[in-house]
Design a protein around this motif. Structure first.
Motif, PDB file in Angstrom:
ATOM      1  N   GLY A 164       0.868  -1.212  -0.138  1.00 52.24           N
ATOM      2  CA  GLY A 164       0.078   0.109   0.137  1.00 52.24           C
ATOM      3  C   GLY A 164       0.775   1.120  -0.052  1.00 52.24           C
ATOM      4  N   LEU A 165       0.492   2.264   0.643  1.00 59.64           N
ATOM      5  CA  LEU A 165       0.868   3.481   0.774  1.00 59.64           C
ATOM      6  C   LEU A 165       2.590   3.489   1.458  1.00 59.64           C
ATOM      7  N   LEU A 166       2.932   2.400   2.125  1.00 62.14           N
ATOM      8  CA  LEU A 166       4.387   2.364   2.720  1.00 62.14           C
ATOM      9  C   LEU A 166       5.109   1.806   1.438  1.00 62.14           C
ATOM     10  N   ALA A 167       4.715   1.445   0.364  1.00 59.40           N
ATOM     11  CA  ALA A 167       5.796   0.759  -0.575  1.00 59.40           C
ATOM     12  C   ALA A 167       6.466   1.999  -1.207  1.00 59.40           C
ATOM     13  N   GLY A 168       8.010   1.631  -1.072  1.00 63.79           N
ATOM     14  CA  GLY A 168       8.922   2.269  -1.700  1.00 63.79           C
ATOM     15  C   GLY A 168       9.499   3.460  -0.721  1.00 63.79           C
ATOM     16  N   THR A 169       8.818   3.484   0.707  1.00 59.03           N
ATOM     17  CA  THR A 169       9.474   4.594   1.620  1.00 59.03           C
ATOM     18  C   THR A 169      10.536   3.983   2.512  1.00 59.03           C
ATOM     19  N   GLY A 170      11.003   2.521   2.359  1.00 63.25           N
ATOM     20  CA  GLY A 170      12.297   2.236   2.786  1.00 63.25           C
ATOM     21  C   GLY A 170      12.025   2.524   4.301  1.00 63.25           C
ATOM     22  N   ARG A 171      13.032   2.869   4.979  1.00 59.94           N
ATOM     23  CA  ARG A 171      13.397   3.182   6.558  1.00 59.94           C
ATOM     24  C   ARG A 171      12.960   5.118   6.746  1.00 59.94           C
ATOM     25  N   THR A 172      12.585   5.560   5.763  1.00 56.82           N
ATOM     26  CA  THR A 172      12.278   6.875   5.837  1.00 56.82           C
ATOM     27  C   THR A 172      11.279   7.048   7.046  1.00 56.82           C
ATOM     28  N   ALA A 173      11.331   8.037   7.806  1.00 56.95           N
ATOM     29  CA  ALA A 173      10.301   8.218   8.586  1.00 56.95           C
ATOM     30  C   ALA A 173       8.818   8.640   8.006  1.00 56.95           C
ATOM     31  N   VAL A 174       7.821   8.179   8.579  1.00 57.88           N
ATOM     32  CA  VAL A 174       6.562   8.348   7.632  1.00 57.88           C
ATOM     33  C   VAL A 174       5.458   8.920   8.786  1.00 57.88           C
ATOM     34  N   ILE A 175       4.799   9.870   8.523  1.00 62.99           N
ATOM     35  CA  ILE A 175       3.530  10.439   9.103  1.00 62.99           C
ATOM     36  C   ILE A 175       2.469  10.256   8.358  1.00 62.99           C
ATOM     37  N   PRO A 176       1.524   9.420   8.748  1.00 63.66           N
ATOM     38  CA  PRO A 176       0.250   9.363   7.907  1.00 63.66           C
ATOM     39  C   PRO A 176      -0.512  10.581   8.408  1.00 63.66           C
ATOM     40  N   VAL A 177      -1.424  11.006   7.203  1.00 72.58           N
ATOM     41  CA  VAL A 177      -2.088  12.275   7.483  1.00 72.58           C
ATOM     42  C   VAL A 177      -3.563  11.852   6.659  1.00 72.58           C
ATOM     43  N   ILE A 178      -4.514  11.806   7.682  1.00 71.10           N
ATOM     44  CA  ILE A 178      -5.885  11.701   7.150  1.00 71.10           C
ATOM     45  C   ILE A 178      -6.585  13.272   6.826  1.00 71.10           C
TER      46      ILE A 178
END
Length: 250
Positions: free
Chosen positions: A189-203
């Motif tokens: 899903g939307l985590l694909a291709g983000t590797g180990r980069t910090a992610v913040i989901p925003v709804i």
């Protein structure tokens, strides 16, 4: 007011927005709030930058962008892209070049639109998405609360068949909080291709109590299903005075 820049970890470095449901609006909101020197760009096709962004613009081929930006070293807000060859759209800048420009031009913050969604509220990525610059600091993974409760199909989703395969949401049936949680946490899903980069989901587009209730359920389930992030942000990015609705922490 909750500080937008702190919540989205957008005070410095390179911050990319991916997904659907308000990427450009979120990036422009960050740019307007930031007190320092900010660049706004894209690694994919993007609509023309809005006039009220009040940014100095450079639209040039990759080979000429750096030279053209040299004249804007004193500008506090700069938007740059490549010629798009399509009506109303600029082309994306080479991702490696975005990193180089950020460092050489000494921007405090570079904001990057790193994929497309054709104005839909949710999307599934295809191979090669997102297009992140090297050593991106933070990725904002965006979806719209307006998709919740709506039938899954072309009206709300970019690549609805793939969204269905990832989330288990049947085509034509209401897209539920559990489906949104899957879209935010599934490795395809939307985590694909983000590797180990910090992610913040925003709804985003949480603009009434019903959407807030449904978005909160999706956020809580996403936090339970993945350890890739520690919070989910509920937002209404078009509200320039109070863009953050709620922050749900682990």
């Amino acid at each position: 007011m909750t500080d937008l820049l702190d919540v989205l970890e957008a005070r410095s470095g390179i911050v990319c927005a991916i997904g659907a449901g308000g990427k450009k609006t979120a990036l422009y909101a960050i740019a307007r709030h930031h007190p320092g020197r900010v660049a706004i760009t894209a690694t994919v096709f993007t609509p023309f930058f809005p006039e009220d962004l009040e940014a100095a613009e450079v639209i040039a081929e990759n080979s000429d962008i750096v030279n053209r930006l040299e004249a804007l070293r004193d500008a506090t807000r700069v938007a740059y892209a490549c010629p798009g060859g399509k009506a109303g759209r600029h082309g994306g800048v080479n991702a490696d070049l975005v990193r180089r420009i950020h460092e050489e031009m000494q921007f405090d913050l570079t904001l990057v639109k790193a994929d497309g969604a054709r104005m839909r509220w949710i999307k599934a990525p295809q191979p090669g998405e997102p297009v992140l610059p090297p050593d991106t600091d933070t990725v904002l993974v965006m979806v719209s609360a307006r998709a919740l409760g709506e039938p899954l199909g072309e009206r709300i989703a970019h690549r609805p068949e793939k969204v269905s395969a990832i989330t288990g949401a049947p085509l034509g049936e209401p897209f539920a909080p559990e489906h949104m949680a899957q879209l935010l946490t599934h490795p395809d899903g939307l985590l694909a291709g983000t590797g180990r980069t910090a992610v913040i989901p925003v709804i985003n587009m949480v603009d009434d109590e019903d959407r807030r209730r449904l978005a909160s359920r999706a956020a809580k389930m996403a936090l339970e299903q993945s350890s890739r992030f520690d919070r989910v942000v509920l937002a209404q990015m078009r509200d320039r005075f109070a863009p953050i609705v709620a922050i749900l922490d682990r």
